[in-house]
Design a protein around this motif. Structure first.
Motif, PDB file in Angstrom:
ATOM      1  N   PHE A  11       0.817  -1.210   0.000  1.00 30.06           N
ATOM      2  CA  PHE A  11       0.000   0.000   0.000  1.00 30.06           C
ATOM      3  C   PHE A  11       0.857   1.268   0.000  1.00 30.06           C
ATOM      4  CE2 PHE A  11      -3.371  -2.951   0.920  1.00 30.06           C
ATOM      5  CZ  PHE A  11      -4.457  -2.371   0.271  1.00 30.06           C
ATOM      6  N   ALA A  52       1.627   1.853  -3.524  1.00 30.31           N
ATOM      7  CA  ALA A  52       0.442   2.282  -4.281  1.00 30.31           C
ATOM      8  C   ALA A  52       0.026   3.716  -3.967  1.00 30.31           C
ATOM      9  CB  ALA A  52      -0.724   1.341  -3.978  1.00 30.31           C
ATOM     10  N   ALA A  53       0.516   4.275  -2.879  1.00 27.71           N
ATOM     11  CA  ALA A  53      -0.002   5.547  -2.363  1.00 27.71           C
ATOM     12  C   ALA A  53      -0.047   6.684  -3.382  1.00 27.71           C
ATOM     13  CB  ALA A  53       0.798   5.968  -1.126  1.00 27.71           C
ATOM     14  N   TYR A  69      -3.010   6.052  -5.712  1.00 30.85           N
ATOM     15  CA  TYR A  69      -4.197   5.425  -5.129  1.00 30.85           C
ATOM     16  C   TYR A  69      -5.465   6.209  -5.440  1.00 30.85           C
ATOM     17  CZ  TYR A  69      -7.134   2.977  -1.757  1.00 30.85           C
ATOM     18  OH  TYR A  69      -8.139   2.240  -1.180  1.00 30.85           O
ATOM     19  N   ALA A 106      -8.540   4.466  -7.361  1.00 29.17           N
ATOM     20  CA  ALA A 106      -9.492   3.888  -6.410  1.00 29.17           C
ATOM     21  C   ALA A 106     -10.911   4.416  -6.594  1.00 29.17           C
ATOM     22  CB  ALA A 106      -9.007   4.155  -4.977  1.00 29.17           C
ATOM     23  N   GLY A 134      -5.799   5.406   4.311  1.00 23.13           N
ATOM     24  CA  GLY A 134      -5.212   5.550   2.984  1.00 23.13           C
ATOM     25  C   GLY A 134      -4.658   6.948   2.778  1.00 23.13           C
ATOM     26  N   MET A 178       1.167   5.673   2.702  1.00 19.76           N
ATOM     27  CA  MET A 178      -0.174   6.250   2.638  1.00 19.76           C
ATOM     28  C   MET A 178      -0.266   7.485   3.532  1.00 19.76           C
ATOM     29  SD  MET A 178      -2.372   4.930   0.569  1.00 19.76           S
ATOM     30  CE  MET A 178      -2.792   3.447  -0.357  1.00 19.76           C
ATOM     31  N   VAL A 238      -4.076  -0.180  -6.421  1.00 25.11           N
ATOM     32  CA  VAL A 238      -4.464   0.374  -5.121  1.00 25.11           C
ATOM     33  C   VAL A 238      -3.895  -0.472  -3.982  1.00 25.11           C
ATOM     34  CG1 VAL A 238      -6.537   1.469  -6.022  1.00 25.11           C
ATOM     35  CG2 VAL A 238      -6.688  -0.855  -5.101  1.00 25.11           C
ATOM     36  N   GLY A 239      -2.930  -1.333  -4.299  1.00 27.28           N
ATOM     37  CA  GLY A 239      -2.265  -2.127  -3.271  1.00 27.28           C
ATOM     38  C   GLY A 239      -2.959  -3.420  -2.954  1.00 27.28           C
TER      39      GLY A 239
END
Length: 264
Positions: A23, A26-27, A30, A34, A61, A87, A219-220
């Motif tokens: 995650f 992905a931040a 995201y 998402a 997140g 995140m 998005v992880g």
């Protein structure tokens, strides 16, 4: 990724590190990817109480819901908590001091007993191996009369993705999801006196296979076990299977959204 209900302590620590790392990576993208997660989070908004003083956004997140909650309750203290340091860096970058940003685990919340009167959590607790432990922690930190609002995922989620993989086995990258009864029983055992659990299928459509996979991995939400690798032939076969599911709106991705409304 299939996940047992309970893990030995070292395996749990390894799992937690992999989730946090996925995650964190992905931040930066995201919020862009998402769209499904954001749409599902809006379903919790109708359950918000009129007033709240201390709010925990569990699995915050990049902090968008924390910022929304801060705007909704301008006099409240909002705590945005996430396992992934990346995140939280993104949350600070995007939203500054809209909330207090905390790095922590849902199974061991860094809050005092009776500290929060509202907990908001959109699509986070499905990553927690010990559902009962999370429920106990939520009950511990919630004030009497407080409310917990949770979106999580149930069986049937991403079934199109599972169907597309010829070698779909536990460990291939998708979660094992708990059903409504598991969540209802867990909340009751934790001590919540009001427990409402509802389920709804949410479907989203994407133009091609790459967009489908980006919506998940981007998005992880895919952290394969060490050694799990997919080659080009695997991807090609998966894409061919997925194309057979195409509808007029595009390639479907289904989520079985479980919404929990809990009161202490």
């Amino acid at each position: 990724m299939s996940m047992p209900a309970l893990l030995p302590i070292q395996e749990y620590r390894d799992w937690r590190r992999r989730v946090a790392r996925a995650f964190s990576r992905a931040a930066p993208r995201y919020a862009q990817l998402a769209t499904a997660q954001e749409a599902m989070g809006e379903g919790l908004w109708q359950h918000l109480p009129i007033k709240a003083r201390t709010i925990l956004d569990l699995g915050c997140g990049p902090g968008d819901w924390s910022a929304h909650l801060a705007a909704r309750y301008p006099d409240a203290c909002v705590l945005g908590l996430d396992l992934a340091p990346g995140m939280l860096r993104e949350a600070r970058r995007r939203h500054g001091q809209a909330a207090q940003w905390l790095c922590g685990d849902a199974g061991a919340l860094p809050l005092a007993a009776n500290e929060a009167d509202l907990v908001f959590s959109n699509l986070a607790i499905q990553w927690c191996p010990d559902l009962d432990g999370v429920m106990r922690e939520l009950h511990r930190v919630l004030r009497p009369g407080g409310r917990v609002l949770i979106n999580t995922l149930g069986p049937g989620t991403l079934f199109e993705v599972a169907q597309a993989w010829s070698r779909f086995t536990p460990g291939s990258g998708l979660l094992g999801f708990k059903d409504t009864d598991c969540h209802r029983v867990s909340a009751r055992l934790a001590g919540f006196h009001h427990v409402q659990v509802t389920a709804q299928i949410e479907r989203f459509f994407y133009p091609d296979f790459n967009a489908v996979m980006a919506s998940i991995k981007g998005v992880g939400a895919q952290t394969a076990r060490p050694g799990a690798r997919l080659n080009r032939e695997d991807l090609k076969r998966a894409e061919q299977r997925y194309e057979k599911l195409r509808e007029s709106a595009g390639l479907p991705v289904s989520y079985r959204r479980l919404t929990l409304v809990l009161e202490r």
